[in-house]
Design a protein around this motif. Structure first.
Motif: not given
Length: 341
Positions: A60, A144, A314-318
């Protein structure tokens, strides 16, 4: 090296925390003298941006961008008030750096061309104000990128927003004009309908007017500046010559209105009461002083930064988008004929 808070460097050098942040993130527009002074103090205090090590291990950048368009960045949003952390303090505590930037007209049309995305990898964005287009914001969300919008606009899906309690505030201040000041022919000066704050404040005004069985009167403009307030005064006196009160969408409009009313020989508050919304610094020093709804920008900034950090964790979550509300408070001053004791 140890972590030294930016506020300690700011105190040692006599500059603001946001200036220290800009120096540390290589932001343009800082004089060489100021940059040298801040960097010298940082070296002496053994400052180390503790996000750097985490950046290497997590892939990151540990950087968040704060973006606005055609309006000055609110320092109250970014930095702390006397009793509340703002964006910068919340991000710094989590190991993030903050970049502050304006958006050009070309970038507004082509979000993927944002310099801050092309030249400096950032992990998330905090957007300020309703002047951004819905298409611009929607494209950022669709890319995103974790985004939180402070005082946003309608027509964007999947977006986390932080707002004032606009509807309740406008309703309360309109009730105050009727109950405490005896006004009945009240006009609402509105901003654009696609600005959430403007639409919600209009709705609160209309709710209160109908509760008192009074006819809503609305005049809409495409901006909310003091110049618009001047124009609004002229329009109001032509369209509603019997009006006895104004609920302005914000303080800038109210202050412009009062100035033009005085020039035209209308006495505020004797002939006409005027109220604003926001409690900007001018409100307590206008003539007469302005009755308004006080807002809390530092708390909005804190909420925006806290929510963005949650999204970044919460990477990858929506997760389902949130609308976060921050309270407001009535401040009675001279412009409505009654004051707080």
């Amino acid at each position: 090296m140890e972590h030294v808070p930016l506020k300690d460097i700011a105190q040692a050098t006599g500059v603001s925390v946001s200036t220290v942040s800009r120096v540390m993130t290589h932001h343009p527009g800082i004089s060489e003298a100021t940059r040298s002074k801040v960097l010298a103090a940082a070296r002496e205090m053994r400052y180390s941006p503790h996000g750097a090590a985490r950046s290497l291990s997590t892939n990151k950048s540990m950087t968040v961008a704060f973006l606005s368009y055609r309006r000055p960045v609110s320092t109250q949003l970014v930095t702390a008030s006397s009793d509340q952390s703002g964006v910068l303090e919340v991000l710094e505590a989590a190991g993030y750096s903050l970049l502050i930037a304006g958006i050009s007209d070309d970038e507004l049309r082509k979000p993927r061309e944002l310099r801050i995305l092309r030249q400096q990898r950032v992990d998330g964005l905090i957007l300020e104000g309703p002047t951004l287009s819905a298409g611009f914001v929607q494209e950022l969300v669709n890319m995103g990128m974790p985004v939180v919008h402070v005082d946003g606009l309608s027509g964007v899906s999947g977006l986390d927003i932080v707002l004032h309690e606009n509807e309740r505030g406008a309703e309360e201040i309109t009730h105050h004009l009727v109950r405490s000041s005896g006004r009945k022919r009240i006009v609402f000066i509105s901003g654009p309908s696609h600005w959430i704050s403007s639409a919600e404040r209009r709705r609160g005004y209309e709710n209160a007017m109908r509760a008192h069985e009074l006819e809503p009167r609305v005049i809409m403009f495409e901006d909310t500046t003091t110049d618009i307030g001047v124009e609004a005064a002229r329009t109001t006196f032509e369209k509603y010559p019997d009006a006895d009160a104004i609920v302005a969408v914000n303080d800038a409009v109210a202050i412009g209105f009062i100035g033009e009313a005085r020039r035209l020989g209308v006495n505020v508050p004797h002939d006409m009461a005027v109220t604003g919304f926001d409690d900007i610094s001018w409100a307590a020093h206008s003539h007469p002083t302005l009755t308004t709804m006080r807002t809390f920008p530092s708390e909005m900034g804190r909420q925006a930064a806290t929510r963005l950090l949650e999204l970044l964790s919460r990477p990858g979550e929506k997760p389902a988008p949130l609308t976060i509300r921050v309270g407001v408070e009535l401040v009675r001053r001279e412009s409505c004929g009654t004051t707080d004791s």
